[in-house]
Motif scaffolding. Structure first.
Motif, PDB file in Angstrom:
ATOM      1  N   VAL A 183       0.832  -1.210   0.000  1.00 21.37           N
ATOM      2  CA  VAL A 183       0.000   0.000   0.000  1.00 21.37           C
ATOM      3  C   VAL A 183       0.865   1.257   0.000  1.00 21.37           C
ATOM      4  O   VAL A 183       0.652   2.187  -0.798  1.00 21.37           O
ATOM      5  CB  VAL A 183      -0.940   0.006   1.222  1.00 21.37           C
ATOM      6  CG1 VAL A 183      -1.680   1.347   1.318  1.00 21.37           C
ATOM      7  CG2 VAL A 183      -1.927  -1.144   1.133  1.00 21.37           C
ATOM      8  N   LEU A 184       1.860   1.284   0.889  1.00 22.28           N
ATOM      9  CA  LEU A 184       2.745   2.443   0.953  1.00 22.28           C
ATOM     10  C   LEU A 184       3.564   2.587  -0.325  1.00 22.28           C
ATOM     11  O   LEU A 184       3.858   3.702  -0.769  1.00 22.28           O
ATOM     12  CB  LEU A 184       3.679   2.322   2.163  1.00 22.28           C
ATOM     13  CG  LEU A 184       3.015   2.416   3.540  1.00 22.28           C
ATOM     14  CD1 LEU A 184       4.021   2.090   4.641  1.00 22.28           C
ATOM     15  CD2 LEU A 184       2.437   3.809   3.761  1.00 22.28           C
ATOM     16  N   GLY A 185       3.918   1.449  -0.924  1.00 22.82           N
ATOM     17  CA  GLY A 185       4.670   1.484  -2.175  1.00 22.82           C
ATOM     18  C   GLY A 185       3.871   2.121  -3.298  1.00 22.82           C
ATOM     19  O   GLY A 185       4.414   2.864  -4.121  1.00 22.82           O
ATOM     20  N   VAL A 186       2.584   1.842  -3.333  1.00 23.87           N
ATOM     21  CA  VAL A 186       1.712   2.450  -4.354  1.00 23.87           C
ATOM     22  C   VAL A 186       1.654   3.968  -4.156  1.00 23.87           C
ATOM     23  O   VAL A 186       1.769   4.740  -5.110  1.00 23.87           O
ATOM     24  CB  VAL A 186       0.296   1.852  -4.283  1.00 23.87           C
ATOM     25  CG1 VAL A 186      -0.669   2.637  -5.164  1.00 23.87           C
ATOM     26  CG2 VAL A 186       0.324   0.390  -4.718  1.00 23.87           C
ATOM     27  N   LEU A 187       1.503   4.391  -2.901  1.00 19.99           N
ATOM     28  CA  LEU A 187       1.469   5.828  -2.611  1.00 19.99           C
ATOM     29  C   LEU A 187       2.806   6.490  -2.933  1.00 19.99           C
ATOM     30  O   LEU A 187       2.852   7.598  -3.478  1.00 19.99           O
ATOM     31  CB  LEU A 187       1.116   6.054  -1.132  1.00 19.99           C
ATOM     32  CG  LEU A 187      -0.270   5.571  -0.696  1.00 19.99           C
ATOM     33  CD1 LEU A 187      -0.446   5.773   0.805  1.00 19.99           C
ATOM     34  CD2 LEU A 187      -1.363   6.313  -1.458  1.00 19.99           C
ATOM     35  N   ALA A 188       3.903   5.791  -2.624  1.00 18.06           N
ATOM     36  CA  ALA A 188       5.227   6.344  -2.880  1.00 18.06           C
ATOM     37  C   ALA A 188       5.502   6.474  -4.379  1.00 18.06           C
ATOM     38  O   ALA A 188       6.221   7.382  -4.816  1.00 18.06           O
ATOM     39  CB  ALA A 188       6.289   5.449  -2.240  1.00 18.06           C
ATOM     40  N   THR A 189       4.926   5.573  -5.164  1.00 21.40           N
ATOM     41  CA  THR A 189       5.094   5.637  -6.615  1.00 21.40           C
ATOM     42  C   THR A 189       4.577   6.960  -7.157  1.00 21.40           C
ATOM     43  O   THR A 189       5.133   7.504  -8.130  1.00 21.40           O
ATOM     44  CB  THR A 189       4.346   4.468  -7.285  1.00 21.40           C
ATOM     45  OG1 THR A 189       4.913   3.239  -6.830  1.00 21.40           O
ATOM     46  CG2 THR A 189       4.465   4.534  -8.803  1.00 21.40           C
ATOM     47  N   MET A 190       3.551   7.509  -6.546  1.00 20.31           N
ATOM     48  CA  MET A 190       3.010   8.794  -6.978  1.00 20.31           C
ATOM     49  C   MET A 190       4.060   9.896  -6.849  1.00 20.31           C
ATOM     50  O   MET A 190       4.135  10.796  -7.693  1.00 20.31           O
ATOM     51  CB  MET A 190       1.762   9.135  -6.160  1.00 20.31           C
ATOM     52  CG  MET A 190       0.607   8.168  -6.376  1.00 20.31           C
ATOM     53  SD  MET A 190      -0.705   8.320  -5.113  1.00 20.31           S
ATOM     54  CE  MET A 190      -1.163  10.035  -5.288  1.00 20.31           C
ATOM     55  N   ILE A 191       4.885   9.822  -5.797  1.00 20.52           N
ATOM     56  CA  ILE A 191       5.936  10.824  -5.595  1.00 20.52           C
ATOM     57  C   ILE A 191       6.992  10.705  -6.683  1.00 20.52           C
ATOM     58  O   ILE A 191       7.411  11.695  -7.293  1.00 20.52           O
ATOM     59  CB  ILE A 191       6.579  10.644  -4.205  1.00 20.52           C
ATOM     60  CG1 ILE A 191       5.548  10.857  -3.103  1.00 20.52           C
ATOM     61  CG2 ILE A 191       7.765  11.590  -4.032  1.00 20.52           C
ATOM     62  CD1 ILE A 191       6.057  10.547  -1.715  1.00 20.52           C
ATOM     63  N   VAL A 192       7.439   9.478  -6.934  1.00 18.50           N
ATOM     64  CA  VAL A 192       8.472   9.249  -7.939  1.00 18.50           C
ATOM     65  C   VAL A 192       7.984   9.643  -9.329  1.00 18.50           C
ATOM     66  O   VAL A 192       8.700  10.292 -10.098  1.00 18.50           O
ATOM     67  CB  VAL A 192       8.915   7.770  -7.931  1.00 18.50           C
ATOM     68  CG1 VAL A 192       9.960   7.519  -9.010  1.00 18.50           C
ATOM     69  CG2 VAL A 192       9.466   7.383  -6.554  1.00 18.50           C
ATOM     70  N   MET A 193       6.754   9.274  -9.650  1.00 21.73           N
ATOM     71  CA  MET A 193       6.212   9.610 -10.960  1.00 21.73           C
ATOM     72  C   MET A 193       5.983  11.113 -11.117  1.00 21.73           C
ATOM     73  O   MET A 193       6.089  11.653 -12.217  1.00 21.73           O
ATOM     74  CB  MET A 193       4.909   8.853 -11.204  1.00 21.73           C
ATOM     75  CG  MET A 193       5.075   7.347 -11.370  1.00 21.73           C
ATOM     76  SD  MET A 193       6.109   6.878 -12.800  1.00 21.73           S
ATOM     77  CE  MET A 193       7.703   6.567 -11.992  1.00 21.73           C
ATOM     78  N   GLY A 194       5.667  11.787 -10.004  1.00 23.26           N
ATOM     79  CA  GLY A 194       5.511  13.239 -10.049  1.00 23.26           C
ATOM     80  C   GLY A 194       6.809  13.910 -10.460  1.00 23.26           C
ATOM     81  O   GLY A 194       6.819  14.826 -11.291  1.00 23.26           O
TER      82      GLY A 194
END
Length: 297
Positions: free
Chosen positions: A210-221
């Motif tokens: 779950v946290l990995g999915v949320l963190a992906t948003m930061i990297v993709m941003g």
């Protein structure tokens, strides 16, 4: 090298500050008493794996990229087309102030190109046969300028650093929360011999996902933001009109279809799909608009 040194010092400072804060507010003692977790030791462990894994991937990026797409490095131009490609990359690299990157071509019908490598002076720029066949030389020159700009901006290194920090905190938070939840469900840890139950590992994996999915948003941003910078660089090196024309040509071609998942963020095309927060590239229409708005009045 300075970027990496600053990153290491920054992360050491973050770890130190977090350790001090945890000690002042008694969070480390509370976590140890209620979940048997040494916060400082856990943070160091997660940093070694999170940042270390990201750096290993970066160091192996050129080799893995060439293997994954079957790219053939042009050591010495064999014909006029390769000579033009070689000269164009060399000119852009000189104007961008970086060392001459390796140049490679890979066989794929999609129009795409990507750059990767562990440093500005030891990078790889690869283009697909579809790009070379589907665009005019002015457009290809702008695309090459886009990729050279990624290298000059240090985007590969910066993306790896951000991914490393994100990996660290995802692992750390998942394990801390997993220990607390498992302890609350299972009762006093000492009654179970001080070990973790199976629930801890299940909870940790779920939280990490779950946290990995949320963190992906930061990297993709960050990835989307750097595309605008690279487009501006491509316009500077290869001509604004040519960069806009290249993006318009790409808008009718699904350029990422031929790239492995690990290389999508390094490509020129991107998808800009419905799940906007999880895409590595902004929609091409927005990229074109940004270039047009940047034109002199």
């Amino acid at each position: 090298m300075l970027r990496i040194a600053l990153f290491v010092l920054t992360n050491l400072a973050i770890m130190l500050v977090l350790s001090v804060v945890a000690s002042i507010f008694g969070l480390d003692r509370w976590a140890y008493a209620h979940a048997g977790i040494n916060l400082t030791g856990m943070l160091v462990f997660c940093a070694l794996f999170g940042v270390g894994g990201s750096f290993i991937s970066l160091l192996m990026s050129k080799t893995m990229a060439k293997m994954s797409v079957g790219a053939q490095v042009i050591a010495s131009p064999r014909n006029a087309a390769e000579q033009w490609l070689f000269d164009t990359v060399a000119r852009h690299a000189k104007n961008a102030g970086i060392g001459m990157p390796e140049i490679a071509v890979y066989d794929a019908p999609e129009m795409n190109a990507f750059a990767t490598g562990a440093s500005r002076n030891h990078a790889l720029v690869a283009v697909s046969t579809g790009l070379l066949q589907g665009m005019g030389r002015d457009e290809v020159s702008a695309v090459l300028g886009h990729e050279i700009s990624h290298v000059a901006n240090g985007d590969m290194v910066t993306l790896a650093l951000i991914q490393g920090v994100v990996n660290t905190f995802v692992m750390f938070l998942a394990r801390v929360l997993g220990g607390i939840v498992d302890n609350a469900i299972s009762g006093n840890r000492d009654d179970r011999g001080g070990g973790y139950g199976i629930g801890y590992f299940v909870i940790t994996m779920v939280l990490q996902t779950v946290l990995g999915v949320l963190a992906t948003m930061i990297v993709m941003g960050f990835s989307r933001w750097r595309e605008f910078r690279a487009d501006a660089g491509g316009a500077k090196l290869g001509g604004r009109a040519n960069m806009i024309a290249a993006l318009r040509t790409l808008s009718g071609d699904h350029g990422d279809a031929g790239l492995p998942k690990a290389l999508v963020a390094f490509g020129i095309a991107g998808d800009g799909g419905v799940a906007r927060l999880f895409t590595s590239h902004p929609p091409i229409a927005e990229r074109i608009a940004a270039l047009q708005e940047a034109e002199p009045a």
